[in-house]
Structure formats: C-alpha cells, structure tokens
Design an enzyme around this catalytic site. Structure first.
Site, PDB file in Angstrom:
ATOM      1  N   ALA A   1     -17.500 -16.731 -21.751  1.00 41.82           N
ATOM      2  CA  ALA A   1     -19.099 -16.683 -21.637  1.00 41.82           C
ATOM      3  C   ALA A   1     -19.600 -18.037 -21.812  1.00 41.82           C
ATOM      4  O   ALA A   1     -19.043 -18.777 -22.584  1.00 41.82           O
ATOM      5  CB  ALA A   1     -19.745 -15.698 -22.510  1.00 41.82           C
ATOM      6  N   LYS A   2     -20.669 -18.253 -21.069  1.00 45.04           N
ATOM      7  CA  LYS A   2     -21.298 -19.816 -21.302  1.00 45.04           C
ATOM      8  C   LYS A   2     -22.496 -19.524 -22.073  1.00 45.04           C
ATOM      9  O   LYS A   2     -23.656 -19.395 -21.588  1.00 45.04           O
ATOM     10  CB  LYS A   2     -21.810 -20.036 -19.646  1.00 45.04           C
ATOM     11  CG  LYS A   2     -21.694 -21.893 -19.626  1.00 45.04           C
ATOM     12  CD  LYS A   2     -21.888 -22.257 -18.264  1.00 45.04           C
ATOM     13  CE  LYS A   2     -22.513 -23.594 -18.215  1.00 45.04           C
ATOM     14  NZ  LYS A   2     -21.599 -24.698 -18.923  1.00 45.04           N
TER      15      LYS A   2
END
Ligand SMILES: Cc1ncc(COP(=O)(O)O)c(C=O)c1O
Length: 311
Positions: free
Chosen positions: A156-157
């Site tokens: 995930a960013k």
C-alpha cells in the site's frame, strides 16, 4: 517548489493557500492516509497523464487495504484531476492525490473519522535531476531496512509508511549520495526510497519481486513491458547486496525519478561507471512513452481536455 493556483479538496477547488486541515486531523497524528504520485506531460495530443487509470486503481487498493472507503468513484477522481490540471492551466505537472482520515474522534481507532480527499498539482522537474537521468546518480545502501509485511502493508502507498523512506533519504543525503537503496528484512535488495530497482548482468535484467515487500511501481511495470518488447529477458528474483557490486548496469524507476541510472553504489562504480546500453535503450523508449512520442504505448496516456474558455 512552483505553486499552482488551486487545489481540489473534497469536491471543491480552493486557493492553494487556503487548502488547510484541522490540527486534529487523524492522519497528521497517526499517518492514516494513502496517496499517489502521478505525472502529466505536455504531448502533441495535449496534456496527458501517464497511466492514470493504474494510479487511480492503486489509490483505491491502498485505501481498501487500510479499510478506508473513498467517498468518490474512480471516474470522479479522474474527472477532478483533469479539472484541477485544466483550471491551473498546467501543460505538464506532478499530481498528488491524497486520501486521509480527517478530524474526528482522537485515538488509534480510525474508522469513525471522515475520509477526506485532496488533489494537488504543481510543476516539478526531474526528482533526481536532468543530469542524474543522463549521467546516473550515486546510491548508498541504507542502514534502515525496508518496512516489511510483518508490521505494515508495504504494497500500500500509505503516508505513515513513508517515515521509512524519509529516514533512508535523510541518511543518504547527509552522507553525500543522491539516493538510498533499502534492503528488505531478510537483507535482500528491495528498492530505493521512492523508486524500484533494476539490475543488469550479462544481458539479463532482474528486479526484486513482491516477496521482497516492494511497492508495485507503475513505472516498474512499464519498464518491464518495454524491456520485454525490446527483446530482453526480465526476471523477478531475490538480489543479494553483493550482486549490486557485480552489476553491469543498475537503474531505478518511479514517477518522480522517471528512469534514472545508478552510476555508483556504495562508492563502487556500476559497470563502466556510465549508464549502460540496455539502460539507455529502455530509457529512450520510456521517455518516448511518457512524452507521447510512442505509438506503441499511446494508450498509457490519459489526455486532459483543454479548459473551457472563460465566459
Ligand atoms: C517506496 C516506493 N517504491 C517505488 C515507487 C515507484 O512507484 P511508481 O513507479 O508507481 O511511481 C515509489 C513511488 O511511488 C515509492 O514511493
């Protein structure tokens, strides 16, 4: 940093200096946000956003992994991005969509806080410099290991996760290098502080895979496609730190850095100390794709409609 005029906040365009949040914004305290880094280029078809749909997909995936429901559809985010670029009259820009837990009940449980969305755009040149893209930059293996999926969600960013990249970036900068190379928790090569890594040895290209807890870079995917289309073999595999010192060529990909060669790692020249032939070949195709000069990859570009004339 070159400011633009307007920033999109929760459905409205507000003046750059008025794009403010409350100090009790949950994300400010606990890093509960997800974001994207995207670029738009001035092409012969008009301003065009590189792999926009892929970035929006990753934004939604990042949000979902942190159990955040984005209160807009993908198409609404796309349209809002187009409008923000057009209303700022930008021909090329960096685009920063941010989805975060806003002001609400304090404490670690975030699910009762609102999910706010902003989209900022601004003019931004090559992150590691035009000279870096041409001649290569100097990298240093960081003493900070890349976050692992034992404790967070590296795929995930997410904003809070970037403390890891920030620590590595400060360390490399203070030590006189342009970029940090992070090893994963097993000590295998992972990625740069904001880029994926590619390693070339004897004509074969290797890049760490998802089992190394990389962020699945959109430019990484583009470089793999381009390299294979050019006839090169690309393998995803573990890369030991020592292999970096044996590489013929190393390059990094990322939205901010685009495709930047590494000319030195830990004070040892990479190959001849100059960007190699394979790096150059992929970089040239990649630059053509970004700037709309490539027929083959034309559908990677999302063209922004010109702003409506003022009435
Ligand atoms: C930690 C990290 N790895 C890799 C990348 C490269 O991803 P992309 O090519 O999608 O920009 C980025 C940039 O977003 C990043 O922040």
């Amino acid at each position: 940093m070159i400011q633009a005029d307007l920033i999109w906040m929760n459905g409205e365009l507000v003046a750059w200096e008025d794009a403010k949040v409350h100090v009790l914004t949950h994300a400010l305290h606990y890093g509960t946000g997800v974001f994207e880094g995207v670029r738009a280029y001035d092409t012969k078809r008009g301003t065009a956003i590189f792999r926009h749909a892929d970035h929006i997909d990753r934004l939604f995936r990042s949000a979902a992994m942190y159990l955040m429901e984005i209160p807009y559809t993908r198409e609404e985010i796309r349209a809002a991005t187009h409008e923000t670029i057009a209303r700022n009259n930008l021909k090329s820009c960096y685009i920063r969509p941010l989805v975060y837990r806003g002001a609400g009940p304090m404490g670690l449980f975030p699910l009762d806080c609102p999910v706010d969305v902003t989209i900022a755009v601004w003019e931004w040149g090559a992150y590691l410099g035009e000279e870096g893209k041409r001649l290569g930059v100097r990298g240093k293996v960081s003493s900070f290991r890349r976050i692992s999926s034992d404790s967070v969600i590296p795929a995930a960013k997410a904003t809070g996760q970037y403390l890891n990249s920030v620590l590595a970036k400060i360390e490399s900068h203070k030590s006189g290098y342009e970029e940090a190379i992070l090893l994963d928790d097993r000590g295998m090569v992972c990625e740069g502080s904001g880029e994926n890594l590619f390693f070339v040895k004897d004509g074969v290209i290797a890049t760490p895979g998802f089992s190394s807890d990389i962020l699945g870079g959109i430019n990484r995917a583009s470089a793999i496609t381009i390299a294979r289309d050019l006839g090169y073999t690309v393998v995803e595999r573990d890369i030991a730190r020592g292999e970096l010192y044996l590489a013929d060529e190393i390059f990094m990909t990322g939205t901010a850095a685009e495709l930047t060669p590494l000319r030195e790692v830990d004070d040892r020249p990479v190959g001849s100390g100059e960007p190699g032939e394979i790096t150059r070949a992929i970089q040239s195709e990649f630059e053509d794709a970004l700037h709309g000069r490539s027929e083959r990859y034309a559908d990677w570009l999302d063209v922004v409609a010109a702003p409506a004339p003022a009435t």
